[in-house]
Design an enzyme around this catalytic site. Structure first.
Site, PDB file in Angstrom:
ATOM      1  N   LYS A  29       1.306  -1.052  15.015  1.00  0.00           N
ATOM      2  CA  LYS A  29       2.856  -1.003  15.243  1.00  0.00           C
ATOM      3  C   LYS A  29       3.221  -2.332  15.940  1.00  0.00           C
ATOM      4  O   LYS A  29       4.538  -2.617  16.139  1.00  0.00           O
ATOM      5  CB  LYS A  29       3.217   0.236  16.264  1.00  0.00           C
ATOM      6  N   HIS A  34       0.896  -1.190   0.052  1.00  0.00           N
ATOM      7  CA  HIS A  34      -0.008  -0.100  -0.081  1.00  0.00           C
ATOM      8  C   HIS A  34       0.902   1.304   0.133  1.00  0.00           C
ATOM      9  O   HIS A  34       1.909   1.355   0.606  1.00  0.00           O
ATOM     10  CB  HIS A  34      -0.767  -0.004   1.143  1.00  0.00           C
ATOM     11  N   TYR A  42       3.764   6.969  10.667  1.00  0.00           N
ATOM     12  CA  TYR A  42       2.932   5.851  10.250  1.00  0.00           C
ATOM     13  C   TYR A  42       3.653   4.926   9.701  1.00  0.00           C
ATOM     14  O   TYR A  42       3.840   3.636   9.828  1.00  0.00           O
ATOM     15  CB  TYR A  42       1.765   6.064   9.617  1.00  0.00           C
ATOM     16  N   TYR A  87      -9.545   4.131   7.963  1.00  0.00           N
ATOM     17  CA  TYR A  87      -9.689   4.435   9.260  1.00  0.00           C
ATOM     18  C   TYR A  87     -11.081   5.455   9.228  1.00  0.00           C
ATOM     19  O   TYR A  87     -11.080   6.567   8.557  1.00  0.00           O
ATOM     20  CB  TYR A  87      -8.536   5.090  10.213  1.00  0.00           C
TER      21      TYR A  87
END
Ligand code: APR
Ligand code: PHB
Length: 389
Positions: free
Chosen positions: A296, A72, A384, A200
């Site tokens: 994470k 992605h 991120y 999200y």
């Protein structure tokens, strides 16, 4: 029994550590409490930072990941009643991330361990860490009814949040930082084609997330109260609640079907400092937990064991303890970076019970700022994507 590094826990942290140590000629024995089937049945988050992919590749563990992982460029944020926006991680920081389930990584790690005939003992009971602050620590345990002792030079505590290793650090030494969030995530794995992007959603009904495991396997989550019972969430109720939290065009694009797995996980941030004591070194969930927002957890396990393996390799190659001495300090920098961004995303995207009008407006304007500010998007993309090791 005798080995150089006793590894407690055969999750991703423990098995990967054993693998990297082996590539440096350092021996280890892995002691895992559960059966292999149980370890392989756990469904966990599935987003790999580029750094994680690079580490797995460098150790010959990425053949299937390279074939089956979905790369992605960024992720979408949607927010009730507004236009969605795409955080273009690839454009802003030149890094991509990959959706590939932790279950598959776990399978790949077991397969690699089998190929080199590694000693991975499963279903061990009553693991106890002895003399961790001496130069001759050992681990005692029971395996198939037999009481055994494993002598070693070092112990790696990779036994997850509920493991025993962390407890071997005296309470006078260990400092704990914790934040418990007043909600959980209800997750569903479904054999249906996923949406093309990770999305999200912040919605008055609560947070929702669309993710993927493969072109034919989707993973969705919704925010739920902590006292939620899974029996109250038959598939139809889940799908209709999920769709209600996404804007119309995305809700219409969600393909519903049966669920293969459904589970509820509470959200928590936790860090134990220091991550070492004497000859004991903690890695992965044994030392820290992040809420899944940002995915994470696995990535931190990978960076911890990369630092730890490097430090142990330097010790065995040159007798130098410098990197071992600095392990906790170095690892914690990356840990806190991810703890911070997952806390930020959790705060930004969830509806907090009892939030004041002020809190609510501040959150809305934070989302507005993120949408309109190039610099805010670059900053989020950088975090991120994850720091380099
Ligand atoms: N003795 C031996 N093994 C133990 C013990 C014990 N007393 N307690 C726990 N274990 C095992 C667990 O059964 C588990 O297989 O340690 C392993 C820890 O694995 P994980 O919980 O997967 O933790 P870690 O390897 O650090 O991986 C971190 O897992 O929880 C996710 O989001 C997290 O993706 C991240 C990843
Ligand atoms: C997942 O695919 O399970 C996932 C993706 C993104 C997250 C958390 C979990 O932030």
């Amino acid at each position: 029994m005798k080995t150089q590094v006793a590894i407690i826990g055969g999750g991703p942290a423990g098995l990967l550590l054993s693998e990297i140590l082996h590539s440096h000629g350092v021996s280890s024995v892995v002691l895992e409490k559960s059966s292999r089937e149980h370890v392989l049945s756990r469904i966990r988050a599935g987003v790999l930072e580029q750094t994680t992919v690079d580490v797995l590749r460098a150790h010959g563990l990425a053949d299937r990941l390279d074939r089956e992982g979905h790369v992605h460029d960024g992720m979408k944020i949607v927010w009730a009643g507004r236009e969605s926006y795409f955080i273009d991680v690839a454009k802003h920081v030149g890094k991509r991330f990959t959706t590939y389930g932790q279950t598959k990584i776990q399978e790949d790690l077991f397969a690699a361990a089998d190929r080199r005939n590694a000693t991975v003992l499963t279903e061990v009971e009553d693991v106890q860490l002895i003399d961790v602050s001496s130069n001759h620590p050992c681990v005692t345990f029971t395996h198939h009814g037999e009481s055994l002792r494993l002598d070693c030079d070092f112990i790696a505590g990779c036994d997850g949040f509920h493991g025993v290793s962390r407890q071997a650090i005296p309470p006078t030494v260990l400092r704990e930082f914790e934040k418990v969030y007043p909600f959980g995530w209800l997750g569903v794995l479904s054999p249906t084609p996923p949406l093309p992007d990770i999305v999200y959603a912040n919605h008055p009904r609560g947070f929702a997330l669309a993710s993927a495991r493969s072109p034919t396997l989707s993973r969705y989550y919704i925010q739920v109260p902590l006292d939620t019972h899974i029996e109250d969430w038959p598939d139809e109720r889940f799908w209709s609640e999920l769709k209600a939290r996404f804007p119309r065009e995305l809700a219409d694009a969600i393909v519903t079907g049966s669920s293969i797995e459904k589970s509820i996980a509470p959200l928590r941030s936790y860090v134990a400092e220091p991550m070492q004591h004497g000859r004991l070194f903690l890695a992965g969930d044994a030392a820290h937990i992040v809420p899944p927002t940002g995915a994470k957890g696995l990535n931190l396990a990978v960076s911890d064991v990369t630092y730890l393996a490097r430090a142990l390799a330097a010790y065995y190659a040159k007798g130098s303890t410098q990197q071992l001495d600095g392990y906790s300090e170095v690892a914690l920098r990356r840990v806190w970076s991810s703890v911070r961004v997952s806390w930020y995303l959790t705060t930004l995207l969830h509806r907090f019970p009892g939030a004041s009008d002020f809190d609510q407006r501040a959150q809305e304007y934070e989302l507005e700022y993120l949408k309109s500010s190039y610099h805010a998007q670059v900053a989020l993309a950088e975090q991120y994507a994850g720091l380099p090791i």
